[in-house]
Write a protein that holds these residues in place. Structure first.
Motif, short mmCIF file in Angstrom:
data_model
loop_
_atom_site.label_atom_id
_atom_site.label_comp_id
_atom_site.label_asym_id
_atom_site.label_seq_id
_atom_site.Cartn_x
_atom_site.Cartn_y
_atom_site.Cartn_z
N ASP A 10 0.69 -1.25 -0.18
CA ASP A 10 -0.01 0.10 0.44
C ASP A 10 1.33 1.76 -0.04
O ASP A 10 1.42 1.54 1.28
CB ASP A 10 -1.08 0.33 1.15
CG ASP A 10 -2.03 -0.80 0.84
OD1 ASP A 10 -2.61 -1.17 -0.22
OD2 ASP A 10 -2.33 -1.54 1.73
N SER A 16 -4.40 1.45 -2.48
CA SER A 16 -5.91 0.91 -2.47
C SER A 16 -7.28 1.44 -1.55
O SER A 16 -7.49 1.80 -1.14
CB SER A 16 -5.62 -0.36 -1.52
OG SER A 16 -4.55 -1.68 -2.21
N ILE A 20 -10.12 0.94 0.47
CA ILE A 20 -9.13 0.44 2.60
C ILE A 20 -10.39 1.14 3.73
O ILE A 20 -11.07 1.26 3.94
CB ILE A 20 -7.98 1.03 2.40
CG1 ILE A 20 -7.15 0.25 1.78
CG2 ILE A 20 -7.61 1.20 4.24
CD1 ILE A 20 -5.93 0.42 2.17
N LYS A 73 -12.87 -7.64 6.93
CA LYS A 73 -11.97 -8.52 5.38
C LYS A 73 -13.32 -8.89 4.97
O LYS A 73 -13.44 -9.32 3.70
CB LYS A 73 -11.61 -9.46 6.13
CG LYS A 73 -11.76 -11.08 5.61
CD LYS A 73 -10.56 -12.39 6.18
CE LYS A 73 -10.87 -13.03 5.63
NZ LYS A 73 -11.87 -14.02 4.93
N ALA A 76 -14.08 -6.21 2.50
CA ALA A 76 -13.04 -6.21 1.25
C ALA A 76 -12.91 -7.21 0.46
O ALA A 76 -12.22 -6.73 -0.62
CB ALA A 76 -11.46 -6.02 2.71
N MET A 80 -11.95 -4.68 -2.32
CA MET A 80 -10.66 -4.59 -2.38
C MET A 80 -10.29 -4.55 -4.60
O MET A 80 -9.08 -3.42 -4.17
CB MET A 80 -10.12 -4.63 -1.14
CG MET A 80 -9.06 -4.56 -1.22
SD MET A 80 -8.78 -2.34 -0.92
CE MET A 80 -9.57 -3.25 1.20
N THR A 84 -8.41 -1.16 -6.53
CA THR A 84 -6.91 -1.58 -5.83
C THR A 84 -6.28 -0.95 -7.62
O THR A 84 -6.38 -1.56 -8.68
CB THR A 84 -6.34 -1.91 -5.32
OG1 THR A 84 -6.87 -2.23 -3.89
CG2 THR A 84 -4.16 -1.95 -5.07
N THR A 108 3.89 -7.07 3.38
CA THR A 108 2.60 -6.47 3.40
C THR A 108 1.85 -6.70 4.61
O THR A 108 2.05 -7.99 5.04
CB THR A 108 2.02 -5.81 2.03
OG1 THR A 108 1.12 -5.49 2.31
CG2 THR A 108 1.69 -7.86 2.14
N LYS A 110 -1.17 -6.27 4.29
CA LYS A 110 -2.54 -6.54 3.35
C LYS A 110 -2.24 -8.14 3.31
O LYS A 110 -1.32 -9.14 3.20
CB LYS A 110 -2.53 -6.35 1.59
CG LYS A 110 -3.58 -5.45 1.72
CD LYS A 110 -3.25 -5.10 0.30
CE LYS A 110 -4.12 -4.30 -0.46
NZ LYS A 110 -5.16 -3.26 0.30
N ARG A 114 -4.61 -11.35 -0.44
CA ARG A 114 -5.51 -9.64 -1.43
C ARG A 114 -4.38 -9.35 -2.30
O ARG A 114 -4.50 -9.37 -3.62
CB ARG A 114 -5.90 -8.98 -0.30
CG ARG A 114 -6.24 -8.05 -1.02
CD ARG A 114 -7.53 -8.18 -1.35
NE ARG A 114 -8.82 -8.37 0.01
CZ ARG A 114 -8.96 -8.80 1.12
NH1 ARG A 114 -10.30 -9.37 -0.41
NH2 ARG A 114 -9.52 -8.80 1.88
N GLY A 133 2.37 -12.10 3.84
CA GLY A 133 0.94 -11.33 3.61
C GLY A 133 1.00 -11.63 5.30
O GLY A 133 1.12 -12.02 6.76
#
Length: 228
Positions: A10, A16, A20, A73, A76, A80, A84, A108, A110, A114, A133
């Protein structure tokens, strides 16, 4: 000098923000809180979901933080990926890294899956070797667990890695892992803030940092981005 280049996602590789904002406000409203502005939420991008909840609500209720993450979640998963985008020049830079023998990795907050979805949307998944992640670690950034796992997995030295990010959280993560850090100014953190932290380079964007990397003497540099 570097064998592995690791990116945050991000505000480093992509934006994103819209997804978000939708997901955070959905989670807040489900818990009875009022929605927050884009500017307020942008300050939390790069935080773990737990820390985002703590920051926006001022509460330290761990159980409610878990509910916040669940609702985030839930939303998202629906919004998401379509909200993005990759920054201009990022895909071309990743392609050049691959063609020049580098390995590339992403570490990340994230979710791992994703990142895969976003990269697939932009036909960039094959440009990444390793992804770490939120669900791949027990403790999120600035804890260095993700970077340390990557170092062990690749059987490389800490001096082989350059971590690139857009926030002070990223700078602290690199420092905690004792690896080199380069800052990109595509996020909400300005140059003056990064000057106070150890860094090898501060660039306006990823293509500019790439030019710094390829200008360095190298024998067998390698880039990394996602574990398959």
């Amino acid at each position: 000098m570097f064998k592995v280049i690791v990116f945050d996602f991000d505000y480093t590789l992509g934006d994103s923000t819209n997804g978000i904002v939708l997901s955070i406000n959905y989670a807040l409203e489900k818990l009875g809180y009022y929605s927050r502005s884009v500017d307020e939420i942008k300050k939390t991008i790069g935080f773990s979901l737990k820390d985002t909840y703590f920051y926006l609500t001022g509460n330290d209720n761990s159980n409610e933080a878990e509910q916040f993450a669940k609702f985030f979640k839930e939303k998202a998963d629906k919004v998401m990926v379509e909200n993005t985008t990759l920054y201009e020049g990022v895909k071309e830079t990743l392609t050049e890294l691959k063609e020049n023998g580098y390995k590339v990795a992403i570490v990340t907050t994230k979710f791992h899956y994703r990142i895969e979805q976003i990269l697939n949307k932009h036909n960039a998944y094959d440009l990444i070797n390793v992804i770490v992640g939120a669900e791949d670690v027990k403790v999120e950034k600035p804890n260095p667990e993700g970077l340390l796992w990557l170092i062990d997995y690749l059987s490389i030295e800490k001096s082989d890695i350059l971590y690139i990010g857009d926030s002070i959280v990223d700078a602290k993560t690199a420092a905690n892992a004792k690896v080199a850090f380069a800052a990109t100014l595509t996020g909400a953190t300005g140059r003056e803030a990064f000057v106070c932290h150890d860094n090898v380079f501060i660039g306006n964007n990823i293509p500019e940092i790439y030019q710094y990397i390829v200008s360095m003497p190298r024998s067998s540099a390698v880039f990394i981005t996602r574990l398959r």
